[in-house]
Scaffold this active site. Structure first.
Site, short mmCIF file in Angstrom:
data_model
loop_
_atom_site.label_atom_id
_atom_site.label_comp_id
_atom_site.label_asym_id
_atom_site.label_seq_id
_atom_site.Cartn_x
_atom_site.Cartn_y
_atom_site.Cartn_z
N LYS B 78 42.17 84.82 52.03
CA LYS B 78 43.32 84.25 52.73
C LYS B 78 43.01 82.79 53.06
CE LYS B 78 46.14 85.64 56.74
NZ LYS B 78 46.23 86.64 57.84
N SER B 153 50.30 89.18 57.65
CA SER B 153 50.33 87.85 57.06
C SER B 153 49.34 87.69 55.89
CB SER B 153 49.99 86.81 58.13
OG SER B 153 48.68 87.02 58.64
N SER B 177 48.13 92.17 60.59
CA SER B 177 48.12 91.37 59.36
C SER B 177 47.14 91.80 58.28
CB SER B 177 47.88 89.90 59.70
OG SER B 177 49.02 89.33 60.28
#
Lengths: 61, 467
Positions: B78, B153, B177
């Protein structure tokens, strides 16, 4: 809090918000405050944020 | 080994294959880069692929003795884990030119274990949103159906791992997330106990709730990677000092006699029937393995859910106030709207939410973990929404849609509990269904043991989407 109060709070912090944002903020924040009100009102005087770490250690295996 | 055979391996299997010279770090890197190129136009899961430097690092790995248990394994993360001097966009327009000030502890530990990073992954802007949408770099797509959301996310991490375009990657979890995209995309993952893994060098969203963990093909991989990145870190004062148990060994223990809790309250309120059926089937798997299923009552998780929202809302808004004043146009509408509401949270309510946290954790542990070893439930009570129905500007309707997605993950964030996710089957239209196994604080071992046992008895995690 109503949308006017939310808008005033945002204005005071120098942040502009669209009416849709203000309305959503009022709805969401009120919903969170309502859901927690009774529990917050019952918190003992001595409760403090560090109680979380104490409880983490106490509950660990 | 053929590229297809390499791409079908878990991290643990690939590391063993490289160690035993059945394949090489370069062959693994070439296979994953080719796969990444092939799926990127459909999934938009990568924000950057560092092909040349990754191949060079893989060549170096093949010439060196093994550095650690991930030697030569390609990984992408990420885009919110800093490397000193390199831009980490955090999915935002605002940070897309800022070189990172330091390298994240989690990345340093993965580097030391021999992993080779080959790119950075799409994510929700500033990790603030559960759909995985990104209006600056384009929405990431679910590899099982590109018209559906991947969840966020950590959208790119889940989508790339599920699509076999990445062996594993770091996500982060403040309100779901890691767990949500793992469930939407059918990967495994672990949200560790709050304080178990250092947050140093990871973009902050809500410092009281932020956790760092991996999304992976298997629970075994999740255990290995979490074990490598966990443990004390002087760079993060919230990081707990206790030693990390050997999860990769402990997870092999039998689940015979394990007490698994199920609550018909909250987790199954308005739960989709196919999801509920998959949960029942997964409990049958545990029964056959010798675990006992115990029906339990839960405290009022709606209160924890709301308290979690007060904390994350207020803390995120505090971190973003200056930019909300000076660069409001550089946020997407949905993210700006979510941040603004945090500015309207009274300071006393934010503090009360933090003050209540210790009592809430005690209440939950007394009510749940005095009766069971692990709590089982779905990650989501709804089927995977489409991109179109969640591609909305900020307003009351959007807030309601997003709240339905995070409803089963935010209570665990508030309590800081570890949670392991695994795929528990598919809906009739082919979308994954995720289960979560929640354990007491710092008892990742039990949740990992249950998740690993489930995957040894099932093959849901071995299925790959046809992208």
């Amino acid at each position: 809090m109503n949308p006017s109060q939310i808008k005033a709070a945002l204005d005071e912090q120098g942040v502009h918000a669209d009416p849709a944002h203000v309305s959503a903020a009022a709805s969401t924040v009120n919903s969170m405050l309502k859901a927690t009100a009774d529990r917050f009102a019952a918190l003992p005087l001595e409760a403090e944020p560090a109680g979380f770490q104490v409880e983490q250690r106490r509950s660990a295996p | 080994m053929t590229p297809e055979e390499i791409l079908s391996l878990s991290c643990v299997q690939l590391a063993a294959a490289i160690r035993e010279r059945r394949t090489s770090a370069v062959a693994a890197m070439e296979a994953v880069l080719e796969r990444a190129r092939r799926v990127q136009w459909r999934l938009n899961c990568f924000l950057r692929i560092d092909e040349a430097s990754a191949l060079e690092a893989a060549r170096l790995a093949d010439r060196q003795p093994a550095r650690g248990p991930l030697h030569g394994v390609p990984m992408a993360h990420k885009d919110m884990y800093y490397r000193r001097g390199v831009v980490s966009s955090c999915g935002s327009k605002i940070l897309r030119e800022r070189p990172a000030p330091a390298t994240a502890t989690a990345l340093e530990r993965l580097d030391a274990a021999g992993a080779v990073q080959f790119g950075v992954l799409n994510m929700t802007e500033f990790a603030l949103g559960p759909t995985g949408h990104n209006w600056h770099y384009g929405h990431c797509r679910n590899p099982w159906n590109v018209e559906r959301i991947p969840g966020g996310s950590s959208a790119g991490t889940a989508a790339s791992v599920a699509a076999r375009a990445n062996f594993a990657g770091l996500g982060s979890d403040t309100g779901g997330s890691i767990r949500l995209p793992a469930a939407f995309c059918g990967t495994s993952g672990i949200k560790p106990t709050y304080g178990r893994v250092s947050r140093a060098g990871a973009m902050p969203l809500s410092f009281s709730l932020d956790t760092v963990g991996p999304l992976t093909r298997t629970v075994e991989d999740a255990a290995l990677i979490a074990q490598l990145i966990a443990g004390p870190d002087p760079q993060d004062p919230t990081c707990d000092a206790r030693p990390v148990p050997d999860w990769t060994t402990l997870m092999n223990d039998s689940v015979k006699g394990l007490r698994i809790g199920r609550s018909r309250q909250y987790f199954y309120d308005d739960c989709d029937a196919e999801i509920a059926a998959a949960m029942d089937a997964s409990l049958d798997v545990f029964r056959k393995l010798g675990a006992s299923i115990v029906d339990i009552d839960l405290p009022d998780l709606a209160v924890y859910n709301a308290a979690s929202g007060l904390i994350s809302g207020a803390e995120a808004a505090a971190l973003h106030t200056q930019w909300l004043r000076s660069r409001p146009q550089d946020y997407s509408d949905q993210v700006r709207g979510r941040l603004l509401q945090g500015l309207a949270i009274p300071a006393t309510s934010y503090i009360d939410a933090l003050r209540m946290r210790g009592a809430a954790l005690a209440e939950f542990c007394n009510q749940v973990f005095s009766k069971v070893d692990v709590l089982h439930g779905p990650v989501l009570s709804i089927q995977t929404p489409s991109v179109a129905e969640t591609d909305l500007g900020w307003g009351e309707h959007t807030a309601e849609v997003l709240a339905r997605i995070t409803r089963l993950t935010r209570p665990g964030s508030y309590l800081g509990l570890p949670s392991v996710c695994a795929n528990a089957g598919f809906t009739r239209d082919g979308m994954p269904i995720g289960l979560q196994l929640i354990a007491r604080p710092f008892d990742e071992a039990t949740a990992l043991r249950a998740g690993h046992a489930f995957q040894r008895a099932t093959d849901w995690h071995l299925r790959a989407p046809k992208v």
